[in-house]
Enzyme design. Structure first.
Site, PDB file in Angstrom:
ATOM      1  N   CYS A  67      85.576  51.516  71.292  1.00  0.00           N
ATOM      2  CA  CYS A  67      85.349  51.965  72.673  1.00  0.00           C
ATOM      3  C   CYS A  67      84.575  53.279  72.727  1.00  0.00           C
ATOM      4  O   CYS A  67      83.714  53.459  73.583  1.00  0.00           O
ATOM      5  CB  CYS A  67      86.688  52.171  73.383  1.00  0.00           C
ATOM      6  SG  CYS A  67      87.822  50.769  73.326  1.00  0.00           S
ATOM      7  N   ASP A  68      84.920  54.200  71.835  1.00  0.00           N
ATOM      8  CA  ASP A  68      84.518  55.599  72.043  1.00  0.00           C
ATOM      9  C   ASP A  68      83.660  56.209  70.948  1.00  0.00           C
ATOM     10  O   ASP A  68      83.288  57.383  71.046  1.00  0.00           O
ATOM     11  CB  ASP A  68      85.774  56.466  72.206  1.00  0.00           C
ATOM     12  CG  ASP A  68      86.618  56.045  73.396  1.00  0.00           C
ATOM     13  OD1 ASP A  68      86.047  55.533  74.366  1.00  0.00           O
ATOM     14  OD2 ASP A  68      87.846  56.226  73.351  1.00  0.00           O
ATOM     15  N   CYS A  73      90.768  54.060  70.063  1.00  0.00           N
ATOM     16  CA  CYS A  73      89.856  52.919  69.929  1.00  0.00           C
ATOM     17  C   CYS A  73      88.465  53.384  69.520  1.00  0.00           C
ATOM     18  O   CYS A  73      87.735  53.953  70.337  1.00  0.00           O
ATOM     19  CB  CYS A  73      89.787  52.149  71.251  1.00  0.00           C
ATOM     20  SG  CYS A  73      88.614  50.780  71.247  1.00  0.00           S
TER      21      CYS A  73
END
Length: 432
Positions: A136-137, A133
């Site tokens: 997300c990261d 993701c």
């Protein structure tokens, strides 16, 4: 076998939020989860984009907070794996490996899992440099070098997003140079991004690192040659797999990819069954969107339970005649007709009950009985609809409908969707 108001299948962020809301609403709630709570989010080492945590948090910590809040309101957690779902009117049955659970409402939150490559080092370094993701990261890899696997729309969109943060992203693509499985406009944007370095005709063979990702091994499909490429992270975008196998033979409708079809209120094709989180067909799969889905589904579920119980008590469980008036304050005809109907009902002291349903607030019940216009009046006897009047009818027509209830004394509690309605004798078709 245990009866609940709500059974939640899955304890990811969507399932935990749903359980917190329904338990807080004083609905007896059970959460079924075969593994650790938290779902995919619990495997993420660091979460920096969830509201309310300006310094960031870890996935396990955030999910434990979700679970603690659900437990605080009385949600019951059960270690079990759902094997099937069936529905018979108001009763839903979830069968698991360890038990069978009966509920008025089921909220499906089984989640989805990233499609793994299945290569050496991938599992061991997941959350330690291996990610699925970018949203997300991405910021964890600011000014660092990463490797990206995938070449579809999602992979290229994630790569373009990653390019805002990283120093360089090496795209490992199985196809010949210039060939990707993405739409043209997305491909053109990706090819124009200077931070993306393309590695064609290649596959990722191994991810290497001691606690954190340090490098990958890439093999060229045409020459067979293998080479190591140093990097700080690996992003894998080769699709996701919804964990909906237990629903394939059940009543809930899935799309071609196996995701659950759900509407604006998270309602599925089965009345009283809702779907939230990554297993639902949707645009964005994040902790925050799963929580949003769940809040919507839980409030809809609470209303469903109260509406169904109220309808059962006021209509289906009544032995005597009941008129159910479907109306709307937006309809002038309905507003004018309601006093006529109320006067008629009050003039019959022999047990005639009048129940009014605002179709704006309870469209689901109107759809169940095939009500397409307001006002519409259904005459019930013994829990079954036996006559229908559409429009602002006369007192004589109401009296004829009331007469239709004489002799109709079906067993109490008849299911509304199975109601037999006489057609042709009064205005309007029977329920669909």
């Amino acid at each position: 076998m245990t009866d609940y108001d709500v059974v939640v299948v899955g304890a990811g962020p969507g399932g935990l939020t749903a359980a917190m809301y329904t338990a807080r609403a004083r609905l007896r709630t059970a959460v079924l989860e075969k593994g650790r709570v938290g779902g995919q989010a619990a495997t993420t080492e660091e979460i920096e984009n969830y509201p309310g945590f300006p310094e960031g948090t870890t996935g396990p910590e955030l999910m434990e907070r979700f679970a603690a809040q659900a437990r605080r309101f009385g949600a019951e957690f059960i270690r079990d794996e759902a094997l099937s779902l069936s529905a018979d009117g108001m009763t839903k049955v979830v069968r698991g490996k360890a038990g069978t659970y009966f509920a008025k409402v089921v909220i499906l939150a089984p989640g989805a899992e990233p499609r793994p490559l299945g290569i050496k080092g991938e599992r061991a370094l997941r959350g330690k440099g291996v990610s699925y993701c970018a949203t997300c990261d991405a910021d964890l890899y600011t000014d660092l070098d990463v490797v990206i696997v995938g070449n579809g729309d999602a992979a290229l969109e994630e790569a373009i997003y990653l390019a805002r943060f990283v120093n360089k992203a090496s795209m490992v693509v199985v196809h010949d140079e210039g060939v990707v499985d993405a739409t043209r406009v997305i491909a053109e944007r990706a090819f124009a991004e200077p931070k993306l370095d393309w590695v064609w005709n290649s596959v990722l063979e191994e991810i290497v690192g001691d606690g954190l990702v340090e490098r990958v091994r890439i093999r060229n499909l045409k020459t067979g040659a293998a080479a190591d490429l140093p990097c700080h992270g690996v992003f894998i975008f080769v699709g996701t797999i919804p964990k909906t196998g237990f629903l394939k033979d059940g009543p809930v409708e899935l799309d071609a990819q196996g995701y659950i079809k759900a509407g604006e209120l998270m309602e599925t094709s089965v009345d009283g069954v809702y779907a939230v989180g990554d297993a639902r067909g949707k645009y964005l799969r994040q902790v925050v969107t799963a929580a949003g889905d769940a809040a919507t589904a839980a409030v809809a579920a609470e209303r469903y339970v109260h509406e169904e119980e109220s309808f059962r008590l006021q209509v289906l469980d009544q032995v005597g005649p009941v008129f159910v008036a479907f109306w709307s304050p937006a309809s002038q005809e309905a507003l004018a007709f309601m006093p006529v109907l109320e006067t008629f009902a009050s003039g019959h002291a022999d047990g005639l009950r009048l129940v009014k349903i605002d179709t704006y607030k309870n469209r689901r019940m109107a759809e169940r009985y095939g009500v397409q216009t307001v006002p519409t009046t259904l005459a019930f006897a013994g829990g079954r609809a036996v006559a229908r009047l559409e429009g602002a009818v006369s007192a004589a027509a109401l009296a004829a409908a009331l007469q239709e209830t004489v002799g109709h004394r079906a067993p109490q509690g008849g299911e509304p969707r199975d109601a037999a309605v006489r057609q042709g004798e009064l205005r309007g078709p029977g329920p669909g």
